[in-house]
Motif scaffolding. Sequence first.
Motif, PDB file in Angstrom:
ATOM      1  N   THR A 168       0.844  -1.192   0.000  1.00 36.50           N
ATOM      2  CA  THR A 168       0.000   0.000   0.000  1.00 36.50           C
ATOM      3  C   THR A 168       0.882   1.246   0.000  1.00 36.50           C
ATOM      4  N   PHE A 169       0.277   2.409  -0.190  1.00 37.81           N
ATOM      5  CA  PHE A 169       1.045   3.649  -0.198  1.00 37.81           C
ATOM      6  C   PHE A 169       1.581   4.010   1.185  1.00 37.81           C
ATOM      7  N   ASP A 170       1.008   3.435   2.235  1.00 37.20           N
ATOM      8  CA  ASP A 170       1.551   3.689   3.569  1.00 37.20           C
ATOM      9  C   ASP A 170       2.433   2.537   4.055  1.00 37.20           C
ATOM     10  N   GLY A 171       2.816   1.642   3.129  1.00 37.45           N
ATOM     11  CA  GLY A 171       3.799   0.619   3.443  1.00 37.45           C
ATOM     12  C   GLY A 171       3.273  -0.699   3.953  1.00 37.45           C
ATOM     13  N   ARG A 172       1.969  -0.853   4.064  1.00 40.83           N
ATOM     14  CA  ARG A 172       1.426  -2.130   4.528  1.00 40.83           C
ATOM     15  C   ARG A 172       1.435  -3.160   3.404  1.00 40.83           C
ATOM     16  N   THR A 173       1.444  -4.419   3.786  1.00 44.22           N
ATOM     17  CA  THR A 173       1.439  -5.508   2.816  1.00 44.22           C
ATOM     18  C   THR A 173       0.067  -6.160   2.759  1.00 44.22           C
ATOM     19  N   GLU A 174      -0.436  -6.351   1.535  1.00 42.29           N
ATOM     20  CA  GLU A 174      -1.706  -7.027   1.315  1.00 42.29           C
ATOM     21  C   GLU A 174      -1.498  -8.130   0.280  1.00 42.29           C
ATOM     22  N   HIS A 175      -2.492  -8.988   0.185  1.00 41.87           N
ATOM     23  CA  HIS A 175      -2.476 -10.036  -0.833  1.00 41.87           C
ATOM     24  C   HIS A 175      -3.796  -9.970  -1.602  1.00 41.87           C
ATOM     25  N   PRO A 176      -3.753  -9.765  -2.914  1.00 36.40           N
ATOM     26  CA  PRO A 176      -4.989  -9.760  -3.682  1.00 36.40           C
ATOM     27  C   PRO A 176      -5.755 -11.065  -3.503  1.00 36.40           C
ATOM     28  N   SER A 177      -7.059 -10.984  -3.536  1.00 36.28           N
ATOM     29  CA  SER A 177      -7.887 -12.178  -3.404  1.00 36.28           C
ATOM     30  C   SER A 177      -7.734 -13.053  -4.642  1.00 36.28           C
ATOM     31  N   PRO A 178      -7.791 -14.370  -4.486  1.00 38.09           N
ATOM     32  CA  PRO A 178      -7.719 -15.244  -5.656  1.00 38.09           C
ATOM     33  C   PRO A 178      -8.793 -14.872  -6.678  1.00 38.09           C
ATOM     34  N   GLY A 179      -8.387 -14.739  -7.919  1.00 40.01           N
ATOM     35  CA  GLY A 179      -9.305 -14.362  -8.981  1.00 40.01           C
ATOM     36  C   GLY A 179      -9.396 -12.873  -9.225  1.00 40.01           C
ATOM     37  N   GLU A 180      -8.939 -12.063  -8.287  1.00 36.83           N
ATOM     38  CA  GLU A 180      -8.947 -10.612  -8.466  1.00 36.83           C
ATOM     39  C   GLU A 180      -7.968 -10.234  -9.567  1.00 36.83           C
ATOM     40  N   VAL A 181      -8.368  -9.366 -10.475  1.00 41.81           N
ATOM     41  CA  VAL A 181      -7.478  -8.964 -11.556  1.00 41.81           C
ATOM     42  C   VAL A 181      -6.430  -8.006 -11.023  1.00 41.81           C
ATOM     43  N   THR A 182      -5.182  -8.288 -11.316  1.00 43.98           N
ATOM     44  CA  THR A 182      -4.083  -7.464 -10.840  1.00 43.98           C
ATOM     45  C   THR A 182      -3.009  -7.364 -11.911  1.00 43.98           C
ATOM     46  N   TYR A 183      -2.051  -6.483 -11.703  1.00 44.07           N
ATOM     47  CA  TYR A 183      -0.847  -6.419 -12.522  1.00 44.07           C
ATOM     48  C   TYR A 183       0.222  -7.191 -11.747  1.00 44.07           C
ATOM     49  N   ALA A 184       0.628  -8.348 -12.221  1.00 44.04           N
ATOM     50  CA  ALA A 184       1.585  -9.188 -11.499  1.00 44.04           C
ATOM     51  C   ALA A 184       2.889  -9.284 -12.285  1.00 44.04           C
ATOM     52  N   ASP A 185       4.021  -9.066 -11.591  1.00 44.95           N
ATOM     53  CA  ASP A 185       5.305  -9.186 -12.276  1.00 44.95           C
ATOM     54  C   ASP A 185       5.916 -10.564 -12.042  1.00 44.95           C
ATOM     55  N   SER A 186       7.125 -10.770 -12.541  1.00 44.43           N
ATOM     56  CA  SER A 186       7.740 -12.095 -12.499  1.00 44.43           C
ATOM     57  C   SER A 186       8.192 -12.498 -11.111  1.00 44.43           C
ATOM     58  N   ALA A 187       8.234 -11.558 -10.179  1.00 46.71           N
ATOM     59  CA  ALA A 187       8.593 -11.871  -8.803  1.00 46.71           C
ATOM     60  C   ALA A 187       7.366 -12.125  -7.937  1.00 46.71           C
ATOM     61  N   GLY A 188       6.176 -12.105  -8.542  1.00 49.45           N
ATOM     62  CA  GLY A 188       4.957 -12.314  -7.775  1.00 49.45           C
ATOM     63  C   GLY A 188       4.503 -11.084  -7.019  1.00 49.45           C
ATOM     64  N   ARG A 189       4.990  -9.922  -7.430  1.00 50.22           N
ATOM     65  CA  ARG A 189       4.551  -8.678  -6.797  1.00 50.22           C
ATOM     66  C   ARG A 189       3.356  -8.119  -7.558  1.00 50.22           C
ATOM     67  N   ALA A 190       2.331  -7.731  -6.836  1.00 46.63           N
ATOM     68  CA  ALA A 190       1.133  -7.146  -7.434  1.00 46.63           C
ATOM     69  C   ALA A 190       1.285  -5.629  -7.477  1.00 46.63           C
ATOM     70  N   HIS A 191       1.094  -5.053  -8.636  1.00 45.38           N
ATOM     71  CA  HIS A 191       1.243  -3.608  -8.794  1.00 45.38           C
ATOM     72  C   HIS A 191      -0.102  -2.901  -8.888  1.00 45.38           C
ATOM     73  N   ALA A 192      -1.180  -3.613  -8.583  1.00 45.44           N
ATOM     74  CA  ALA A 192      -2.517  -3.009  -8.559  1.00 45.44           C
ATOM     75  C   ALA A 192      -3.437  -3.896  -7.738  1.00 45.44           C
ATOM     76  N   ARG A 193      -4.483  -3.292  -7.191  1.00 45.94           N
ATOM     77  CA  ARG A 193      -5.588  -4.026  -6.593  1.00 45.94           C
ATOM     78  C   ARG A 193      -6.834  -3.761  -7.419  1.00 45.94           C
ATOM     79  N   ARG A 194      -7.602  -4.828  -7.607  1.00 45.82           N
ATOM     80  CA  ARG A 194      -8.897  -4.727  -8.304  1.00 45.82           C
ATOM     81  C   ARG A 194      -8.744  -4.011  -9.648  1.00 45.82           C
ATOM     82  N   TRP A 195      -7.729  -4.459 -10.398  1.00 45.15           N
ATOM     83  CA  TRP A 195      -7.465  -4.005 -11.761  1.00 45.15           C
ATOM     84  C   TRP A 195      -7.160  -2.520 -11.813  1.00 45.15           C
ATOM     85  N   THR A 196      -8.149  -1.676 -12.113  1.00 48.45           N
ATOM     86  CA  THR A 196      -7.914  -0.237 -12.259  1.00 48.45           C
ATOM     87  C   THR A 196      -8.359   0.559 -11.034  1.00 48.45           C
ATOM     88  N   ASN A 197      -8.560  -0.138  -9.916  1.00 46.00           N
ATOM     89  CA  ASN A 197      -9.046   0.541  -8.717  1.00 46.00           C
ATOM     90  C   ASN A 197      -7.927   1.256  -7.949  1.00 46.00           C
TER      91      ASN A 197
END
Length: 238
Positions: free
Chosen positions: A139-168
Motif C-alpha cells: 500500500t502507499f503507507d507501506g502495509r502488505t496485502e495479498h490480492p484475493s484469488p481471482g482478483e485482476v491485478t498487474y503481477a510481475d515475475s517476482a509475484g509482486r502485485a502492482h494493482a488491486r482490483r485491476w484499475t481501482n
Amino acid sequence: MILRHAEEVRSAHPGLAAGALHATGVDGTADVGARVAEYTSRALVRLADNPESRFPEVLAWRRTFARLGLRPTQYRCASESLLRRLRKEGSLPRIHPVVDLCNAVSVAYAVPVAALDADRITGPLLEVRPARGDETYTTFDGRTEHPSPGEVTYADSAGRAHARRWTNRQSGHSAVRDGTRRILVVAEAMHEGGPGTVARVLETLAEELGAHWPVTPVTGLLTDEEPEFAFGDSARVP
C-alpha cells in the motif's frame, strides 16, 4: 520486458481496449501546471453537464467491476475516483509532474491511466491477470496485502502485485517518485470507442512528456493481433 493481458482477461472482457507508453529520462522538476490546468478544465466543462457516474467511459468500468463481483460504488476505477474528486474539490492533488500529467489526461478522457516506475517492476513479464492469492501488494503507507484469488491485478515475475482490483488502486511499491527516471504508463478502456480513446490518450501523453522532458516515448496499442508491449529491460529493483 513484456506487458500483456492474460488470455483469461481478454476472453472475459472482449470490450477491453488497452495501450502502453514507455519513456526514460523523466524527473520531478518539470513545471506541468499550465497543462494540468488545461486538461482538468476540459473535464470540469464536461462535469458541469453530467456527473462522472453518467459518463459512458465510467459506466463501462462500473459494469466490468460488477461482473467481477465488486460493488461499483464501493470500488471505483481510478478515473472515476479522480473525476469525483475534481467535481467536489475543483482540482486534483499535486503529487509528481509525471503523475499530475497522467491524472489530468485521465480525467480529460475519463479512462484509467496508470503511471508506474518501470525500475520497480521485476521482469521479464508484467501481466494483467487473475491473482492466485499469494502475490504481494504494498500500500502507499507501506502495509502488505495479498490480492484475493481471482482478483485482476498487474503481477510481475517476482509475484509482486502492482494493482488491486485491476484499475481501482495502484501499488506504493512502483509509484512514480522523485528518483524515478523510467516510466511505464498504461491506459485501459471498456466503453464503445475505447480503442480510439486509448490511442488519443497515448498520443497526448507522448506529446506532453516530450515537451517537458528530454525523452522520446515509445507507445503501442495492445490488441488481439498484437497483445504484447515490449519495453526496456528487466527491472533493477526486486
